[in-house]
Write a protein that holds these residues in place. Structure first.
Motif, PDB file in Angstrom:
ATOM      1  N   TYR A  81       0.810  -1.223   0.000  1.00  0.00           N
ATOM      2  CA  TYR A  81       0.000   0.000   0.000  1.00  0.00           C
ATOM      3  C   TYR A  81       0.844   1.274   0.000  1.00  0.00           C
ATOM      4  CZ  TYR A  81      -4.527  -2.270   0.566  1.00  0.00           C
ATOM      5  OH  TYR A  81      -5.677  -3.000   0.349  1.00  0.00           O
ATOM      6  N   GLY A  82       2.145   1.146   0.236  1.00  0.00           N
ATOM      7  CA  GLY A  82       3.039   2.296   0.217  1.00  0.00           C
ATOM      8  C   GLY A  82       4.472   1.855  -0.002  1.00  0.00           C
ATOM      9  N   GLN A  83       5.319   2.795  -0.447  1.00  0.00           N
ATOM     10  CA  GLN A  83       6.720   2.480  -0.713  1.00  0.00           C
ATOM     11  C   GLN A  83       7.541   2.409   0.568  1.00  0.00           C
ATOM     12  OE1 GLN A  83       8.265   5.378  -3.535  1.00  0.00           O
ATOM     13  NE2 GLN A  83       6.242   5.534  -4.510  1.00  0.00           N
ATOM     14  N   ARG A  84       7.261   3.324   1.495  1.00  0.00           N
ATOM     15  CA  ARG A  84       7.994   3.379   2.754  1.00  0.00           C
ATOM     16  C   ARG A  84       7.023   3.682   3.884  1.00  0.00           C
ATOM     17  NH1 ARG A  84      13.400   3.157   2.397  1.00  0.00           N
ATOM     18  NH2 ARG A  84      13.611   3.694   4.599  1.00  0.00           N
ATOM     19  N   LEU A  85       7.477   3.393   5.101  1.00  0.00           N
ATOM     20  CA  LEU A  85       6.675   3.638   6.297  1.00  0.00           C
ATOM     21  C   LEU A  85       7.458   4.514   7.265  1.00  0.00           C
ATOM     22  CD1 LEU A  85       4.394   3.068   8.422  1.00  0.00           C
ATOM     23  CD2 LEU A  85       5.674   1.003   9.032  1.00  0.00           C
ATOM     24  N   LEU A  86       6.807   5.547   7.779  1.00  0.00           N
ATOM     25  CA  LEU A  86       7.362   6.363   8.854  1.00  0.00           C
ATOM     26  C   LEU A  86       6.633   6.024  10.144  1.00  0.00           C
ATOM     27  CD1 LEU A  86       9.122   8.711   9.942  1.00  0.00           C
ATOM     28  CD2 LEU A  86       7.208  10.243   9.396  1.00  0.00           C
ATOM     29  N   ILE A  87       7.389   5.616  11.156  1.00  0.00           N
ATOM     30  CA  ILE A  87       6.816   5.409  12.493  1.00  0.00           C
ATOM     31  C   ILE A  87       7.134   6.670  13.280  1.00  0.00           C
ATOM     32  CG2 ILE A  87       6.755   3.958  14.549  1.00  0.00           C
ATOM     33  CD1 ILE A  87       7.832   1.655  12.889  1.00  0.00           C
ATOM     34  N   SER A  88       6.133   7.508  13.493  1.00  0.00           N
ATOM     35  CA  SER A  88       6.331   8.818  14.107  1.00  0.00           C
ATOM     36  C   SER A  88       5.971   8.796  15.588  1.00  0.00           C
ATOM     37  CB  SER A  88       5.472   9.860  13.387  1.00  0.00           C
ATOM     38  OG  SER A  88       5.662  11.139  13.955  1.00  0.00           O
ATOM     39  N   GLY A  89       6.893   9.335  16.391  1.00  0.00           N
ATOM     40  CA  GLY A  89       6.662   9.381  17.832  1.00  0.00           C
ATOM     41  C   GLY A  89       7.287   8.228  18.584  1.00  0.00           C
ATOM     42  N   VAL A  90       8.341   7.638  18.015  1.00  0.00           N
ATOM     43  CA  VAL A  90       9.044   6.557  18.699  1.00  0.00           C
ATOM     44  C   VAL A  90       9.757   7.128  19.915  1.00  0.00           C
ATOM     45  CG1 VAL A  90      10.866   4.809  18.488  1.00  0.00           C
ATOM     46  CG2 VAL A  90       9.365   5.289  16.546  1.00  0.00           C
ATOM     47  N   HIS A  91       9.670   6.431  21.036  1.00  0.00           N
ATOM     48  CA  HIS A  91      10.334   6.907  22.252  1.00  0.00           C
ATOM     49  C   HIS A  91      11.838   6.997  22.010  1.00  0.00           C
ATOM     50  CE1 HIS A  91      11.807   7.033  26.410  1.00  0.00           C
ATOM     51  NE2 HIS A  91      10.584   7.450  26.731  1.00  0.00           N
ATOM     52  N   PRO A  92      12.492   8.076  22.472  1.00  0.00           N
ATOM     53  CA  PRO A  92      13.931   8.241  22.220  1.00  0.00           C
ATOM     54  C   PRO A  92      14.779   7.059  22.686  1.00  0.00           C
ATOM     55  CG  PRO A  92      13.005  10.276  23.077  1.00  0.00           C
ATOM     56  CD  PRO A  92      11.917   9.236  23.174  1.00  0.00           C
ATOM     57  N   ALA A  93      14.314   6.360  23.716  1.00  0.00           N
ATOM     58  CA  ALA A  93      15.092   5.239  24.240  1.00  0.00           C
ATOM     59  C   ALA A  93      14.845   3.946  23.477  1.00  0.00           C
ATOM     60  CB  ALA A  93      14.772   5.030  25.719  1.00  0.00           C
ATOM     61  N   SER A  94      13.882   3.945  22.577  1.00  0.00           N
ATOM     62  CA  SER A  94      13.554   2.727  21.837  1.00  0.00           C
ATOM     63  C   SER A  94      14.392   2.638  20.565  1.00  0.00           C
ATOM     64  CB  SER A  94      12.065   2.704  21.466  1.00  0.00           C
ATOM     65  OG  SER A  94      11.260   2.704  22.622  1.00  0.00           O
ATOM     66  N   GLY A  95      14.849   1.440  20.257  1.00  0.00           N
ATOM     67  CA  GLY A  95      15.612   1.206  19.047  1.00  0.00           C
ATOM     68  C   GLY A  95      14.870   0.287  18.108  1.00  0.00           C
ATOM     69  N   ALA A  96      15.482   0.048  16.953  1.00  0.00           N
ATOM     70  CA  ALA A  96      14.865  -0.841  15.978  1.00  0.00           C
ATOM     71  C   ALA A  96      14.708  -2.243  16.529  1.00  0.00           C
ATOM     72  CB  ALA A  96      15.708  -0.864  14.707  1.00  0.00           C
ATOM     73  N   SER A  97      15.632  -2.640  17.426  1.00  0.00           N
ATOM     74  CA  SER A  97      15.542  -3.988  17.988  1.00  0.00           C
ATOM     75  C   SER A  97      14.283  -4.158  18.822  1.00  0.00           C
ATOM     76  CB  SER A  97      16.776  -4.279  18.857  1.00  0.00           C
ATOM     77  OG  SER A  97      16.897  -3.312  19.896  1.00  0.00           O
ATOM     78  N   ASP A  98      13.876  -3.091  19.520  1.00  0.00           N
ATOM     79  CA  ASP A  98      12.642  -3.166  20.318  1.00  0.00           C
ATOM     80  C   ASP A  98      11.433  -3.361  19.414  1.00  0.00           C
ATOM     81  OD1 ASP A  98      13.954  -2.599  22.844  1.00  0.00           O
ATOM     82  OD2 ASP A  98      14.159  -0.547  22.109  1.00  0.00           O
ATOM     83  N   ILE A  99      11.426  -2.668  18.276  1.00  0.00           N
ATOM     84  CA  ILE A  99      10.316  -2.795  17.334  1.00  0.00           C
ATOM     85  C   ILE A  99      10.344  -4.152  16.648  1.00  0.00           C
ATOM     86  CG2 ILE A  99       9.302  -1.841  15.227  1.00  0.00           C
ATOM     87  CD1 ILE A  99      10.386   0.882  16.085  1.00  0.00           C
ATOM     88  N   SER A 100      11.545  -4.600  16.274  1.00  0.00           N
ATOM     89  CA  SER A 100      11.654  -5.855  15.530  1.00  0.00           C
ATOM     90  C   SER A 100      11.212  -7.057  16.364  1.00  0.00           C
ATOM     91  CB  SER A 100      13.096  -6.068  15.050  1.00  0.00           C
ATOM     92  OG  SER A 100      13.972  -6.208  16.146  1.00  0.00           O
TER      93      SER A 100
END
Length: 236
Positions: A81-100
């Protein structure tokens, strides 16, 4: 010649306070009716079931803060449905590993096609950072992913921040909303009333800004010394 006894108030003088009192009551009732009507109008904008977007877009933005928003946005990205995704408002202490860890089925997409915005702290700054991201990438259309109760305010802020970009809402409906009517849960009622107040405040601010009365000016792209590009999920 008859005279009005000193202890009896003049009829016209006593009528004035009664008229003023009636005017106050009428005014209060009118305000209450207007607020109630506005709340009903706000509720009419809320989707009770999830529906796939009517079309695809250049990009997808998800505003963090509610359950399953990010996972639903990732599904839309995976479905093209889209080329890229922006996750806006991620907590500064959170990294990609937390999301993954919470999105184990979409590791490849996280590496190639997801950007993280850690600057936004509210819906208005979500809109500012989304505008920056979309303009840097030349996107002309975005699918907006957020909770159904938050969508009206999100669209107000996003459409004001970037009127040149087409917005396609995708409202996430939470489990509590599905399981029982909103009026049957005190916490949900309080949430909706609070969101309605914020929505009205956003509408008023945006309309005043359109009239040249922006008392709470948001920093624009041109105000920044250098453009800030959201970090990719791979880089964090």
């Amino acid at each position: 010649m008859s005279r009005t006894p000193a202890h009896e108030p003049n009829a016209s003088a006593s009528a004035a306070p009664r008229k003023k009192g009636r005017a106050v009551i009428v005014g209060v009732v009118a305000v209450v009716v207007a607020i109630a009507a506005g709340f009903v109008g706000f509720l009419s904008q809320l989707h009770e079931t999830e529906a796939r977007p009517s079309r695809s877009a250049d990009g997808i933005v998800v505003l963090t803060g509610g359950s399953s928003r990010v996972s639903d946005a990732m599904e839309l990205l995976a479905d093209g449905y889209g080329q890229r995704l922006l996750i806006s408002g991620v907590h500064p202490a959170s990294g990609a590993s937390d999301i993954s860890r919470s999105l184990t089925d979409n590791q490849s997409l996280l590496s190639c096609c997801v950007d993280l915005d850690r600057s936004a702290v509210n819906t208005r700054s979500n809109a500012a950072e989304t505008r920056r991201w979309a303009h840097e990438r030349g996107f002309k259309s975005l699918i907006v992913v957020t909770s159904n109760y938050h969508m009206p305010r999100a669209i107000v802020e996003l459409s004001h921040a970037m009127p040149d970009i087409a917005l396609i809402p995708f409202a996430v409906v939470g489990d509590k909303w599905r399981e029982e009517p909103w009026w049957a849960n005190g916490a949900t009622v309080r949430l909706l009333l609070s969101e309605y107040v914020k929505y009205v405040a956003a509408e008023v601010r945006v309309r005043l800004a359109d009239a040249g009365l922006d008392f709470m000016r948001e920093t624009t792209d041109s105000d920044s010394l250098a453009p800030r590009r959201p970090a990719t999920a791979q880089a964090n």
